[in-house]
Design a protein around this motif. Structure first.
Motif, PDB file in Angstrom:
ATOM      1  N   TYR A  47      39.176  36.520 102.397  1.00  0.00           N
ATOM      2  CA  TYR A  47      38.866  36.416 104.017  1.00  0.00           C
ATOM      3  C   TYR A  47      39.747  37.543 104.731  1.00  0.00           C
ATOM      4  CZ  TYR A  47      37.472  31.542 103.333  1.00  0.00           C
ATOM      5  OH  TYR A  47      36.654  30.295 103.036  1.00  0.00           O
ATOM      6  N   ARG A  48      40.126  38.458 103.851  1.00  0.00           N
ATOM      7  CA  ARG A  48      40.665  39.758 104.549  1.00  0.00           C
ATOM      8  C   ARG A  48      39.581  40.509 105.124  1.00  0.00           C
ATOM      9  NH1 ARG A  48      44.373  42.019  99.386  1.00  0.00           N
ATOM     10  NH2 ARG A  48      42.251  41.614  98.684  1.00  0.00           N
ATOM     11  N   ASP A  49      38.348  40.746 104.543  1.00  0.00           N
ATOM     12  CA  ASP A  49      37.361  41.733 104.948  1.00  0.00           C
ATOM     13  C   ASP A  49      36.238  40.981 105.808  1.00  0.00           C
ATOM     14  OD1 ASP A  49      39.091  43.813 104.285  1.00  0.00           O
ATOM     15  OD2 ASP A  49      38.442  43.929 102.283  1.00  0.00           O
ATOM     16  N   VAL A  50      36.365  39.813 106.095  1.00  0.00           N
ATOM     17  CA  VAL A  50      35.029  39.096 106.543  1.00  0.00           C
ATOM     18  C   VAL A  50      34.976  39.322 107.860  1.00  0.00           C
ATOM     19  CG1 VAL A  50      34.886  37.510 104.533  1.00  0.00           C
ATOM     20  CG2 VAL A  50      36.098  36.769 106.711  1.00  0.00           C
ATOM     21  N   PRO A  51      33.716  39.519 108.879  1.00  0.00           N
ATOM     22  CA  PRO A  51      33.744  39.861 110.116  1.00  0.00           C
ATOM     23  C   PRO A  51      34.342  38.659 111.010  1.00  0.00           C
ATOM     24  CG  PRO A  51      31.497  39.107 109.180  1.00  0.00           C
ATOM     25  CD  PRO A  51      32.391  39.339 108.051  1.00  0.00           C
ATOM     26  N   PRO A  52      35.319  38.762 111.626  1.00  0.00           N
ATOM     27  CA  PRO A  52      35.969  37.368 112.309  1.00  0.00           C
ATOM     28  C   PRO A  52      34.920  36.817 113.241  1.00  0.00           C
ATOM     29  CG  PRO A  52      37.320  39.548 112.504  1.00  0.00           C
ATOM     30  CD  PRO A  52      36.216  40.030 111.931  1.00  0.00           C
ATOM     31  N   ASP A  53      33.752  37.761 113.688  1.00  0.00           N
ATOM     32  CA  ASP A  53      33.111  37.022 114.849  1.00  0.00           C
ATOM     33  C   ASP A  53      31.722  36.160 114.132  1.00  0.00           C
ATOM     34  OD1 ASP A  53      31.282  39.014 113.617  1.00  0.00           O
ATOM     35  OD2 ASP A  53      30.941  40.041 115.358  1.00  0.00           O
ATOM     36  N   GLN A  87      36.471  27.642  98.918  1.00  0.00           N
ATOM     37  CA  GLN A  87      35.118  28.476  99.529  1.00  0.00           C
ATOM     38  C   GLN A  87      35.347  30.049  99.544  1.00  0.00           C
ATOM     39  OE1 GLN A  87      32.310  26.975  99.497  1.00  0.00           O
ATOM     40  NE2 GLN A  87      33.025  24.870  99.568  1.00  0.00           N
ATOM     41  N   ASP A  88      34.567  30.771  99.067  1.00  0.00           N
ATOM     42  CA  ASP A  88      34.493  32.424  99.064  1.00  0.00           C
ATOM     43  C   ASP A  88      33.149  32.543  99.893  1.00  0.00           C
ATOM     44  OD1 ASP A  88      34.249  34.833  98.719  1.00  0.00           O
ATOM     45  OD2 ASP A  88      34.758  34.923  96.901  1.00  0.00           O
ATOM     46  N   LEU A  89      33.359  33.154 101.004  1.00  0.00           N
ATOM     47  CA  LEU A  89      32.081  33.009 101.927  1.00  0.00           C
ATOM     48  C   LEU A  89      31.397  34.686 101.897  1.00  0.00           C
ATOM     49  CD1 LEU A  89      33.516  30.980 105.214  1.00  0.00           C
ATOM     50  CD2 LEU A  89      31.857  30.435 103.106  1.00  0.00           C
TER      51      LEU A  89
END
Length: 366
Positions: free
Chosen positions: A225-231, A171-173
């Motif tokens: 997943y380095r730059d996706v928003p944690p929230d 998965q790439d979100l």
């Protein structure tokens, strides 16, 4: 590699839903995997009636995404005697809608895979490089995209509340939840396609992705997943009822933080995950595929796993028994169970000996 949620409190975020006490305590079961197997079977029986009493969702709709090749040795682990090196599997998305007690409408997407970006997963990228383009196109069928299906159903992307995957393999979100910085391969910083959606994921999988084992690396894309928003993530622990007739249940083994969608519908209880690729893998004694029934008689194993990573095989076996015990029998053919593989075995002329004895093709509730 540093992921977006490291150095943040995402792992400590409050969870959602109502905890399922009947399925708590697996980690504390004394003894080995055999003791845990009996625990899973007993607790699943106890929870069935409790779950049915939660009600039913408003609707469940199945949306086909893509049919593609997958190694036979993974999908029909040790059991198949087919000469075909590959099976065909169809990835599907479930759209689940329910109404909260306060009248709020909820929309959950189960397995809304972005297959265009998913093909960059190391294992599949290597497979694509080895397969000539014309043959690859012949063996792959694209049925529809996530956004096209939602448009057809009249669902606006901003109305989606939850994204749920049984695990985050491939998965790439980034296109779904956006990015906090520019992405060289996608032309800049991305706005989320689903601006109000949270990704419901087991806390264990988030922790495991922070430091992948070599056995896990071919199946994940941690750099995405380095730059996706944690929230955008909702970390959950174990089993939760999310809404009437909708639950997520921890089913570890295929990956450390695997989870299963459980649904109570007009035909009874269903489970959906990728722990197996065919309903007959839960009752293999009824399979007509070469080798399957003989294998289960010889080795006295009552399920056939989908085992590409084999992170903890005995745990995955126990998890599939949990699923097998929770669900009802098919109304179409009671030899088989209402287990709906998120990637279901599909007959193909190119893969002799791998045509399923029985397929669900869709899970529908209205």
């Amino acid at each position: 590699m540093k992921l977006a949620w490291q150095d943040t409190d995402v792992i400590d975020m409050p969870t959602l839903g109502t905890r399922i006490a009947a399925l708590d305590g697996l980690d504390e079961v004394p003894g080995g995997y055999g003791a845990k197997l009996e625990w899973a079977r007993t607790r699943a029986k106890a929870f069935r009636a409790e779950f049915a009493a939660t009600g039913t969702p408003d609707s469940v709709t199945t949306c086909d995404l893509i049919t593609l090749p997958y190694p036979t040795k993974f999908g029909l682990f040790r059991a198949s005697r087919a000469v075909a090196p590959f099976v065909s599997i169809t990835n599907r998305m479930l759209v689940v809608r329910w109404t909260e007690s306060d009248g709020r409408n909820r929309v959950l997407l189960f397995e809304p895979s972005d297959h265009e970006l998913g093909q960059n997963t190391p294992y599949f990228a290597a497979l694509i490089r080895r397969t000539p383009g014309p043959l690859r196109n012949l063996l792959t069928t694209r049925h529809g995209t996530v956004l096209d299906h939602l448009a057809r159903l009249g669902i606006e992307p901003e109305d989606v509340d939850y994204l749920l995957f049984d695990h985050l393999h491939t998965q790439d979100l980034r296109r779904w939840i956006g990015t906090t910085g520019p992405q060289a391969d996608l032309g800049g910083t991305l706005k989320p396609a689903f601006p109000n959606a949270k990704v419901v994921v087991q806390r264990r999988e988030l922790l495991a992705m922070s430091r992948l084992h070599p056995l896990q690396r071919p199946w994940y894309q941690p750099e995405t997943y380095r730059d996706v928003p944690p929230d955008a993530f909702l970390a959950v622990d174990g089993a939760l009822v999310l809404g009437p007739g909708v639950a997520v249940v921890a089913t570890p083994g295929h990956v450390y933080g695997n989870q299963t969608l459980l649904l109570n519908t007009s035909t009874g209880i269903w489970a959906s995950s990728e722990n197996a690729i065919a309903a007959e893998c839960l009752t293999p004694e009824h399979s007509r595929m070469p080798g399957i029934a003989r294998w289960t008689r010889t080795w006295q194993q009552e399920v056939v796993l989908n085992a590409n990573t084999i992170e903890t095989t005995a745990e995955q076996y126990n998890s599939l028994i949990l699923e097998k015990t929770l669900v009802d029998r098919s109304q179409t053919d009671p030899r088989f169970l209402q287990f709906f593989p998120s990637s279901e075995l599909t007959a193909s002329w190119a893969n002799p000996g791998t045509s399923p004895t029985f397929t669900h093709k869709a899970l529908t509730h209205r």
